[in-house]
Design a protein around this motif. Structure first.
Motif, PDB file in Angstrom:
ATOM      1  N   ALA A 120       0.860  -1.175   0.000  1.00 49.10           N
ATOM      2  CA  ALA A 120       0.000   0.000   0.000  1.00 49.10           C
ATOM      3  C   ALA A 120       0.900   1.229   0.000  1.00 49.10           C
ATOM      4  CB  ALA A 120      -0.928  -0.006   1.220  1.00 49.10           C
ATOM      5  N   ASP A 168     -14.292   2.108  -1.259  1.00 41.28           N
ATOM      6  CA  ASP A 168     -13.901   0.778  -1.732  1.00 41.28           C
ATOM      7  C   ASP A 168     -14.456   0.663  -3.147  1.00 41.28           C
ATOM      8  OD1 ASP A 168     -13.636  -1.920  -2.349  1.00 41.28           O
ATOM      9  OD2 ASP A 168     -14.041  -2.575  -0.303  1.00 41.28           O
ATOM     10  N   GLY A 171     -12.877  -2.924  -9.473  1.00 45.20           N
ATOM     11  CA  GLY A 171     -12.291  -2.660 -10.780  1.00 45.20           C
ATOM     12  C   GLY A 171     -13.345  -2.627 -11.866  1.00 45.20           C
ATOM     13  N   TRP A 177     -11.386  -7.449  -7.986  1.00 42.80           N
ATOM     14  CA  TRP A 177     -10.249  -6.622  -7.577  1.00 42.80           C
ATOM     15  C   TRP A 177     -10.761  -5.267  -7.115  1.00 42.80           C
ATOM     16  CZ3 TRP A 177      -8.201  -1.907  -9.117  1.00 42.80           C
ATOM     17  CH2 TRP A 177      -6.916  -1.620  -8.627  1.00 42.80           C
ATOM     18  N   HIS A 178     -10.275  -4.796  -5.958  1.00 49.96           N
ATOM     19  CA  HIS A 178     -10.763  -3.550  -5.372  1.00 49.96           C
ATOM     20  C   HIS A 178      -9.612  -2.588  -5.095  1.00 49.96           C
ATOM     21  CE1 HIS A 178     -14.899  -5.041  -4.081  1.00 49.96           C
ATOM     22  NE2 HIS A 178     -14.288  -6.140  -4.506  1.00 49.96           N
ATOM     23  N   SER A 179      -9.861  -1.333  -5.386  1.00 48.00           N
ATOM     24  CA  SER A 179      -8.952  -0.259  -4.982  1.00 48.00           C
ATOM     25  C   SER A 179      -9.604   0.458  -3.806  1.00 48.00           C
ATOM     26  CB  SER A 179      -8.738   0.719  -6.135  1.00 48.00           C
ATOM     27  OG  SER A 179      -7.979   1.831  -5.711  1.00 48.00           O
ATOM     28  N   SER A 181      -9.385   3.514  -0.799  1.00 46.83           N
ATOM     29  CA  SER A 181      -8.782   4.788  -0.396  1.00 46.83           C
ATOM     30  C   SER A 181      -9.349   5.224   0.947  1.00 46.83           C
ATOM     31  CB  SER A 181      -9.061   5.884  -1.432  1.00 46.83           C
ATOM     32  OG  SER A 181      -8.544   5.541  -2.696  1.00 46.83           O
ATOM     33  N   ASN A 198      -3.709   4.406   0.384  1.00 49.99           N
ATOM     34  CA  ASN A 198      -4.277   3.693  -0.763  1.00 49.99           C
ATOM     35  C   ASN A 198      -3.753   2.263  -0.797  1.00 49.99           C
ATOM     36  OD1 ASN A 198      -5.732   5.797  -2.681  1.00 49.99           O
ATOM     37  ND2 ASN A 198      -3.906   6.799  -1.851  1.00 49.99           N
ATOM     38  N   SER A 200      -5.046  -2.103  -2.179  1.00 48.05           N
ATOM     39  CA  SER A 200      -5.924  -2.901  -3.035  1.00 48.05           C
ATOM     40  C   SER A 200      -5.985  -4.333  -2.520  1.00 48.05           C
ATOM     41  CB  SER A 200      -5.435  -2.879  -4.488  1.00 48.05           C
ATOM     42  OG  SER A 200      -4.141  -3.463  -4.578  1.00 48.05           O
TER      43      SER A 200
END
Length: 231
Positions: A120, A168, A171, A177-179, A181, A198, A200
């Motif tokens: 991260a 959350d 993609g 898949w998650h990014s 913040s 940040n 994932s």
């Protein structure tokens, strides 16, 4: 041509000079009254001279040469360690109108094995706005986050205003898949600061800290950094 005197040599010039003197006296008196009225307005109705664009005091906040040291995110570093392959970077700029400090760190989840390592990043920025009031832009940024579907919660008692952001975001092509913040933003007078994390994860394969874990860590680290910058 000199003014004509009255017969007998005892006359007086026309009265225009007296009128000019009286006008000058009244103009001076008017200026004094205007100044006094303006001074009273400043004291009684400060909004007449203090607008949204007027600079706000930065108080005891000061520039630090190494925000990575002054703002070291100790609570976040109970979850992560600094990356072995990338050292933290920091930079400071000084200017009569704006002092800025930044710090960037790459992080590795503590306890992860080489095959399941989770990475991260965290970014810190502090600005001392000496020429403008940052409040309108600070409010605008909050609304921009809201428009982008961030979860926002206010943090009372931290500066003049502060809030926690979280999102959350799956993609676009791979929904597993998650990014993620998470961020804390704070403004106190002419000082603004934020710390942004940040990371994932992939559903069923890896994970990131929970929203509450991130909120607790980032908020605690913000309290300490803001306090350190004002010493």
């Amino acid at each position: 041509m000199p003014p004509t005197l009255a017969p007998g040599g005892g006359g007086t010039p026309p009265r225009s000079g007296g009128n000019l003197r009286r006008n000058a006296v009244w103009a001076f008196a008017g200026a004094l009254l205007a100044s006094a009225g303006w001074a009273t307005a400043v004291l009684v109705v400060p909004d007449l001279v203090s607008t949204d664009a007027s600079a706000r005091s930065t108080g005891s906040y000061h520039v630090t040469d190494d925000l990575c040291a002054t703002g070291r995110p100790n609570d976040l570093l109970k979850i992560y360690s600094s990356s072995d392959t990338s050292s933290p970077t920091h930079h400071s700029d000084r200017h009569p109108a704006l002092d800025s400090m930044t710090c960037s760190m790459s992080l590795k989840r503590i306890g992860d094995t080489a095959s399941t390592s989770e990475y991260a990043s965290v970014y810190l920025r502090a600005d001392l706005h000496r020429a403008v009031n940052p409040a309108p832009e600070f409010a605008a940024a909050k609304e921009a986050y809201r428009a982008r579907d961030y979860q926002i919660s206010d943090i009372p008692g931290l500066g003049e205003e502060a809030y926690f952001l979280y999102k959350d975001d799956p993609g676009a092509s791979d929904k597993t898949w998650h990014s993620v913040s998470a961020e804390v933003d704070v403004r106190d007078g002419g000082m603004t600061y934020y710390i942004s994390w940040n990371g994932s994860y992939t559903e069923g394969k890896s994970k990131v800290p929970t929203k509450e874990e991130l909120r607790t860590a980032l908020q605690a680290d913000t309290w300490e950094t803001v306090r350190s910058m004002s010493k």
